[in-house]
Structures are given as C-alpha cells and as structure tokens.
Design a protein around this motif. Structure first.
Motif, PDB file in Angstrom:
ATOM      1  N   ALA A 235       0.821  -1.223   0.000  1.00 45.97           N
ATOM      2  CA  ALA A 235       0.000   0.000   0.000  1.00 45.97           C
ATOM      3  C   ALA A 235       0.850   1.266   0.000  1.00 45.97           C
ATOM      4  O   ALA A 235       0.299   2.371   0.022  1.00 45.97           O
ATOM      5  N   GLY A 236       2.178   1.122  -0.001  1.00 46.23           N
ATOM      6  CA  GLY A 236       3.055   2.293  -0.066  1.00 46.23           C
ATOM      7  C   GLY A 236       3.364   2.921   1.267  1.00 46.23           C
ATOM      8  O   GLY A 236       3.821   4.070   1.321  1.00 46.23           O
ATOM      9  N   ALA A 237       3.156   2.171   2.369  1.00 41.37           N
ATOM     10  CA  ALA A 237       3.329   2.760   3.699  1.00 41.37           C
ATOM     11  C   ALA A 237       4.772   2.781   4.181  1.00 41.37           C
ATOM     12  O   ALA A 237       5.075   3.465   5.162  1.00 41.37           O
ATOM     13  N   GLY A 238       5.679   2.021   3.527  1.00 39.17           N
ATOM     14  CA  GLY A 238       7.059   2.037   3.986  1.00 39.17           C
ATOM     15  C   GLY A 238       7.874   0.893   3.432  1.00 39.17           C
ATOM     16  O   GLY A 238       7.451   0.171   2.517  1.00 39.17           O
ATOM     17  N   ILE A 239       9.067   0.728   4.017  1.00 41.42           N
ATOM     18  CA  ILE A 239      10.047  -0.269   3.588  1.00 41.42           C
ATOM     19  C   ILE A 239      10.014  -1.449   4.551  1.00 41.42           C
ATOM     20  O   ILE A 239       9.989  -1.266   5.767  1.00 41.42           O
ATOM     21  N   ILE A 240      10.034  -2.662   3.993  1.00 38.23           N
ATOM     22  CA  ILE A 240      10.037  -3.865   4.820  1.00 38.23           C
ATOM     23  C   ILE A 240      11.271  -4.709   4.531  1.00 38.23           C
ATOM     24  O   ILE A 240      11.857  -4.632   3.453  1.00 38.23           O
ATOM     25  N   GLN A 241      11.640  -5.513   5.510  1.00 38.06           N
ATOM     26  CA  GLN A 241      12.633  -6.559   5.353  1.00 38.06           C
ATOM     27  C   GLN A 241      11.861  -7.878   5.406  1.00 38.06           C
ATOM     28  O   GLN A 241      11.208  -8.181   6.401  1.00 38.06           O
ATOM     29  N   ARG A 242      11.915  -8.667   4.318  1.00 33.50           N
ATOM     30  CA  ARG A 242      11.058  -9.845   4.264  1.00 33.50           C
ATOM     31  C   ARG A 242      11.755 -11.001   3.557  1.00 33.50           C
ATOM     32  O   ARG A 242      12.602 -10.816   2.702  1.00 33.50           O
ATOM     33  N   SER A 243      11.362 -12.222   3.921  1.00 30.28           N
ATOM     34  CA  SER A 243      11.928 -13.425   3.327  1.00 30.28           C
ATOM     35  C   SER A 243      11.579 -13.538   1.849  1.00 30.28           C
ATOM     36  O   SER A 243      10.478 -13.172   1.413  1.00 30.28           O
ATOM     37  N   GLU A 244      12.510 -14.109   1.092  1.00 28.87           N
ATOM     38  CA  GLU A 244      12.306 -14.304  -0.340  1.00 28.87           C
ATOM     39  C   GLU A 244      11.052 -15.137  -0.619  1.00 28.87           C
ATOM     40  O   GLU A 244      10.316 -14.857  -1.568  1.00 28.87           O
ATOM     41  N   TRP A 245      10.796 -16.176   0.199  1.00 32.90           N
ATOM     42  CA  TRP A 245       9.645 -17.031  -0.066  1.00 32.90           C
ATOM     43  C   TRP A 245       8.343 -16.229  -0.054  1.00 32.90           C
ATOM     44  O   TRP A 245       7.391 -16.583  -0.761  1.00 32.90           O
TER      45      TRP A 245
END
Length: 303
Positions: A235-245
């Motif tokens: 939704a454009g709320a920010g930056i995330i760090q997330r798993s490739e899966w």
C-alpha cells in the motif's frame, strides 16, 4: 582421528555460549565437557576454543570444524534416514509446528498429501509465529525460519532463503530510492516482530567487499504478522525486510521493488528442527521430512 561422536559433541559446543551451558545441555559436569574438548584438541593437535570468563569463542580452526561438522552430520543423518526408514509402517500421530504464513502456503498442502498417502496416520499441524520452545519435545517436526536460538534440537536444512529489503513503486516515487543502508534513517521503515529477534537492528553486508553495516531503524509501523507488514508495504506505507519465499511473486510482478541490491541481509534458511536423532526417530517423522526436502529444496516460490 576424530569420529562422528566427536563431531556431534563439538557441534553442540559451537552452538552454546559457554562450556557450562554445554554441560547443562548434556546433563554432565563442566569438567567433563572441558576434558572431552581437550581430548579432541589433542587428537587434532589444534586449539579449537578460546575460553573467556563467562563465554567461549571459536578459533578459526574451530569455526571451520563446526561448519564442516554441521554438513557431515546432516549427510550422515540423511544416509541413516534412507537406510532405516524404508520398510517401517507409517502410522500413529504426527505433530508438526510451522510458522503461520509459510505453514499456510507450503506446509498445510503437504500435510494433506502425506495423510492421503498414509491413511493410517493422523496429523496435527499447529501454526504460530511465536512458538513456545519450552514445549519443543511435544512436536515431531518444527519448521523454523530466522535466527535460531535453541540449538539443542537436531537441524535439517530444507531450503535456502534470502531476505530482501522491499518497497512499493508508489513509495519510491514519493520518497526516493535509498542508495546506502545509512539512507534508511530518513525513510519510513516497517518492522516484523517475530521469534524474539532484535527486529529494529538491520544488518547489511556489501556484495563486492567486506563492508558490513548495522542500522538501527525507528519503525513507524510494526506488527507480529508478516501478511500485515507486506500489505502495508504494498500500500506504499514504507520499507520492509522480508523473506524471499514471501515476496518473490510481488518482486516478479513489480508490485514490490527490491532495494539496496548491492547489499545482502542475513539469510534465514528454512529448516526442520527435530527433538531426536535418527536412530530414535519414528518412520512417520522421517518420511515426512523426506517429503519436505523433496518439495522445498527447489524453492517453489521462485517458480
């Protein structure tokens, strides 16, 4: 020459903060652990561990031995599994613990497939992003993603899994593209609170050098649900760090953009944790572990 028992013993040392902690895990006295470690060092004519006041650290040789021991022991377990589980009856009850999102997407379908093949078997699947490790003995297999803190369990790697920094095109259009990890301090970052990790410390390694950076973010949004933080990012709320899966499909479609591609985040391999060694493991556990490895090793989320 050291043997497989020596490798298992040193692997246990390598995964505890002190010799005293190793002794507690083995239910023996600290002098017993020290004496056996000294015997292994004498066999190899190498110093493997530096002892400090309340903790230990591995020497370069110790780090090498610990890594090779992990690989060798995993291969040995796989071999025993193939030899010993072929003709045993698959019945009884299999209890599985898995992360919420990954469990819904990838583990639950395999559970139904496995139970249909072995209809004398019943399966209980619990999904949780905050498992109670004190009751780890209650589960036959625990699927885990992230930094492993309880190293007393047997580990079997199911699939490699990288972590990516992501944001939506709308967010980048509005706030610009970060060029270095330090730029994140002026961006809106979103934190996922899971597995008791320090989720506000984001660690980066440059892909073309030995440079490492640790950035303490001040998240404007945080949740304990990975689906929620991904929706926020979409939704454009920010930056995330997330798993490739979890974000491979969105990166492929362009709904999310990978940021800082010249830097790597710590990997979070997908592993199975088991409370027993192979010789005491049930046939149903061994057979389901084989299925997990066969289906997840190829990282189906990349297809």
């Amino acid at each position: 020459m050291i043997n497989s028992d020596d490798l298992r013993f040193f692997h246990l040392i390598a995964n505890h903060s002190s010799l005293a902690a190793t002794a507690r895990a083995l239910n023996v006295t600290p002098p017993t652990v020290t004496q056996r470690l000294q015997t292994i060092e004498q066999k190899l004519k190498l110093k493997l561990v530096d002892r400090h006041a309340r903790k230990i650290s591995l020497t370069d040789e110790g780090l090498l031995l610990a890594e090779r021991a992990r690989l060798i022991l995993a291969e040995m377990d796989d071999l025993y599994e193939l030899l010993n589980s072929q003709q045993q009856e698959i019945a009884g009850r299999l209890k599985i613990l898995a992360p919420l999102g990954f469990g819904q997407e990838y583990i639950a379908p395999l559970v139904t497939e496995f139970q249909r093949e072995y209809n004398q078997l019943s399966v209980e699947l619990e999904l949780s992003d905050n498992p109670d490790w004190s009751s780890g003995h209650a589960w036959d297999i625990m699927i885990y993603i992230g930094e492993l803190r309880d190293s007393s369990l047997k580990l079997s790697v199911l699939a490699s899994n990288r972590r990516f920094l992501c944001a939506s095109p709308a967010y980048i259009a509005r706030y610009g593209m970060p060029e270095t990890p330090a730029d994140l301090r002026r961006h809106t970052c979103i934190a996922l609170r899971e597995n008791a990790e320090d989720v506000t410390m984001w660690r980066f390694s440059a892909t073309d050098s030995d440079e490492q950076q640790a950035i303490r973010i001040n998240p404007k949004l945080a949740s304990n649900d990975g689906r929620v933080i991904k929706q926020w990012a979409l939704a454009g709320a920010g930056i995330i760090q997330r798993s490739e899966w979890d974000v491979a499909a969105q990166l492929k479609s362009g709904e999310l953009i990978r940021l800082l591609p010249d830097y790597q985040l710590p990997s979070a391999d997908i592993v199975a944790l088991l409370g027993t060694d192979l010789r005491a493991r049930s046939a149903r556990t061994s057979k389901f572990l084989q299925l997990l490895k066969a289906r997840l090793a190829g990282a189906p989320w990349k297809n």
